[in-house]
Write an enzyme that holds these catalytic residues in place. Structure first.
Site, PDB file in Angstrom:
ATOM      1  N   SER A 217     -16.487 -35.011  25.714  1.00 16.14           N
ATOM      2  CA  SER A 217     -16.735 -36.145  26.619  1.00 16.14           C
ATOM      3  C   SER A 217     -18.176 -36.053  27.081  1.00 16.14           C
ATOM      4  CB  SER A 217     -15.746 -36.157  27.775  1.00 16.14           C
ATOM      5  OG  SER A 217     -15.825 -34.994  28.544  1.00 16.14           O
ATOM      6  N   GLY A 219     -20.059 -38.143  29.096  1.00 17.16           N
ATOM      7  CA  GLY A 219     -20.444 -38.993  30.230  1.00 17.16           C
ATOM      8  C   GLY A 219     -20.530 -40.447  29.812  1.00 17.16           C
ATOM      9  N   ALA A 220     -21.664 -41.074  30.158  1.00 14.41           N
ATOM     10  CA  ALA A 220     -21.834 -42.508  29.896  1.00 14.41           C
ATOM     11  C   ALA A 220     -21.794 -42.836  28.402  1.00 14.41           C
ATOM     12  CB  ALA A 220     -23.155 -42.990  30.490  1.00 14.41           C
ATOM     13  N   GLY A 222     -19.619 -41.767  26.360  1.00 17.36           N
ATOM     14  CA  GLY A 222     -18.233 -41.812  25.890  1.00 17.36           C
ATOM     15  C   GLY A 222     -17.804 -40.545  25.184  1.00 17.36           C
ATOM     16  N   GLY A 248     -12.406 -37.481  33.575  1.00 20.19           N
ATOM     17  CA  GLY A 248     -12.030 -36.589  32.480  1.00 20.19           C
ATOM     18  C   GLY A 248     -10.515 -36.431  32.372  1.00 20.19           C
ATOM     19  N   ASP A 249      -9.841 -36.363  33.517  1.00 21.90           N
ATOM     20  CA  ASP A 249      -8.380 -36.232  33.515  1.00 21.90           C
ATOM     21  C   ASP A 249      -7.737 -37.501  32.956  1.00 21.90           C
ATOM     22  OD1 ASP A 249      -8.792 -33.753  34.727  1.00 21.90           O
ATOM     23  OD2 ASP A 249      -8.646 -34.605  36.736  1.00 21.90           O
TER      24      ASP A 249
END
Lengths: 305, 305
Positions: A217, A219-220, A222, A248-249
């Site tokens: 992951s 961040g912005a 994706g 993230g969850d």
């Protein structure tokens, strides 16, 4: 039924204060509490998507009682927490109403004894029968062996239950050796694991270390997914602004729900990215904005990488 | 037997962090908890001085249970807290291990209903029989009328029990009108009450407003006492350095113990100042250093003012 494991559950407390000043004294204007820890957050999102989900891990003390009382009010989530003598930790998020910034204070968690850990493993193995997938989430409380997740990954594999591992540091490194089906590190966790800040190289290295599929992951930007069936990138159509707590969850919940529904990888990734963005957009930390999720879902470009 | 009333009891939590950074995420390295609220702190010091003491006020929820469990372990303190449906507040003191500074976060406390307040008044009136003195301490939880302390002062006077009031703002102003025997404002509280920053004038004004005796706590300058028997100043022999948390509560314990032992005013004031200074010197916030107390006690100059 999906099982999520949160070994270091928490009572998540949010304080709103007009302005946080170190060395000052503050009257808290609003207090909210809810059960927390990554696996419980994942379970909440899975339940909102219509899945039946069971949560396990440890709970103890007055804070553990509070977590269980509040879990009983969460629709679709079954409490299978295992009691320990120590008290479930609190996390305190202090929201500065002036700047909107959050300052986070996380207690370490209860000291878990060897006997409690053994009792948990027995309970966990019983729970694995009849489960469609299991997610192992978050940090380890004090007292647990650093290889705790490796033990839980092996038990899931022995029971033929697909297992997703979402942790960091040495617990991730050791858990990887037991060959989990999916890991979902963020950029920092991936760099710490592999020594590389270059996601293409780092995801390859993480697969070599034992993960069947690596979903990074970023961040912005994706998700970058390196799977046995190919590689994909999935990203939100535009940058989303808001509170990234729990994003993230939500991505983990998207991946797990897609797995048990046998969706192809691009659909799983689109769901994970849409849920993650809809969580950032939600005014309540950790919740997702359902309307935004449904709108975003059709707009996530997923490209072979 | 001395009775202390803490309407807004608390579970006092202390977090030690390496360094507090607003907008940062912190792992708490050490968590300590104990029952708090001014009247409970006063009771702890009274018990350490060898007095039998009962604590009352409200307790509720998981935090209230935690307060009562821990009170049961405090020698010499009898728990007579009255249950409420709302949860006892937490206070969080975040100690920065680098600078030594403390940042305080105080929850507002439970919403007390009119029926709960009425039940408390009945219980309190029953407790007053056979009590040598009563101290009314601290802030009011939400829901209580601002004149709550005036009601409790009147009941104590009707029962011929000497009553000390230690609160601030409008609760103090309203409580004063019911003519408590002693108030113990600090310089800021006294200035807010009277509009005067000049202690001699302000203590005189506070007496006119209804207090039989005014003991102003003036920080490093010690106490200024305006009593029906005369005026005195009492101050530590030298400036003491340390954590002032709880120093005011220790002074109240000194005044109350001296009252029930029928000590002359100068001895009461010396005891209050010595306890207060020994609290600043203690490494644990709110505890007093017994050896320092015993040494200081003979060294406090008390002069007629």
């Amino acid at each position: 039924m999906i099982l999520t494991v949160t070994l270091n559950t928490a009572l998540d407390i949010t304080y709103r204060v007009p302005s946080l000043r170190p060395h000052g004294s503050h009257r808290v204007s609003e207090v909210t509490e809810r059960p927390g820890g990554k696996g419980i957050n994942v379970a909440r999102v899975l339940a909102a998507l219509g899945h039946r989900v069971t949560v396990t891990g440890f709970s103890g003390g007055a804070t553990g009682d509070e977590v269980r009382t509040r879990l009983a009010d969460e629709p679709g989530v079954t409490d299978a927490l295992v009691p320990v003598a120590g008290a479930t930790r609190r996390t305190v998020a202090v929201v500065d109403e002036h700047t909107g910034d959050t300052t986070q204070l996380n207690e370490p968690g209860p000291l878990v004894t060897a006997a409690e850990w053994a009792a948990f493993q027995d309970a966990y193995e019983d729970m694995l029968s009849g489960v469609a997938a299991v997610a192992l989430c978050g940090s380890l409380p004090p007292g647990l062996p650093v290889g705790a997740y490796a033990v839980l990954v092996r038990a899931a594999r022995a029971a033929d239950v697909p297992v997703l591992l979402d942790t960091s540091g040495e617990a991730l490194r050791r858990g990887l050796a037991a060959r989990p089906d999916i890991i979902k590190p963020n950029a920092d966790e991936l760099a710490e694991l592999t020594g590389s800040h270059e996601p293409l190289r780092a995801t390859q290295d993480a697969r070599r270390r034992g993960a069947r599929t690596v979903i990074a992951s970023l961040g912005a930007e994706g998700l970058l997914a390196r799977t046995p069936d190919g590689m994909w990138r999935a990203a939100p159509p535009a940058r989303v602004h808001g509170n990234p707590t729990g994003a993230g969850d939500s991505a983990v919940a998207g991946l797990l729900s897609g797995l048990v529904e046998n969706l192809p990888w691009p659909d799983r990734l689109a769901r994970a990215v849409a849920l993650s963005a809809a969580t950032v957009l939600s005014p309540t930390a950790g919740d997702f904005d359902r309307a935004a999720y449904e709108k975003l879902l059709a707009q996530i470009p997923v490209t072979a990488a």
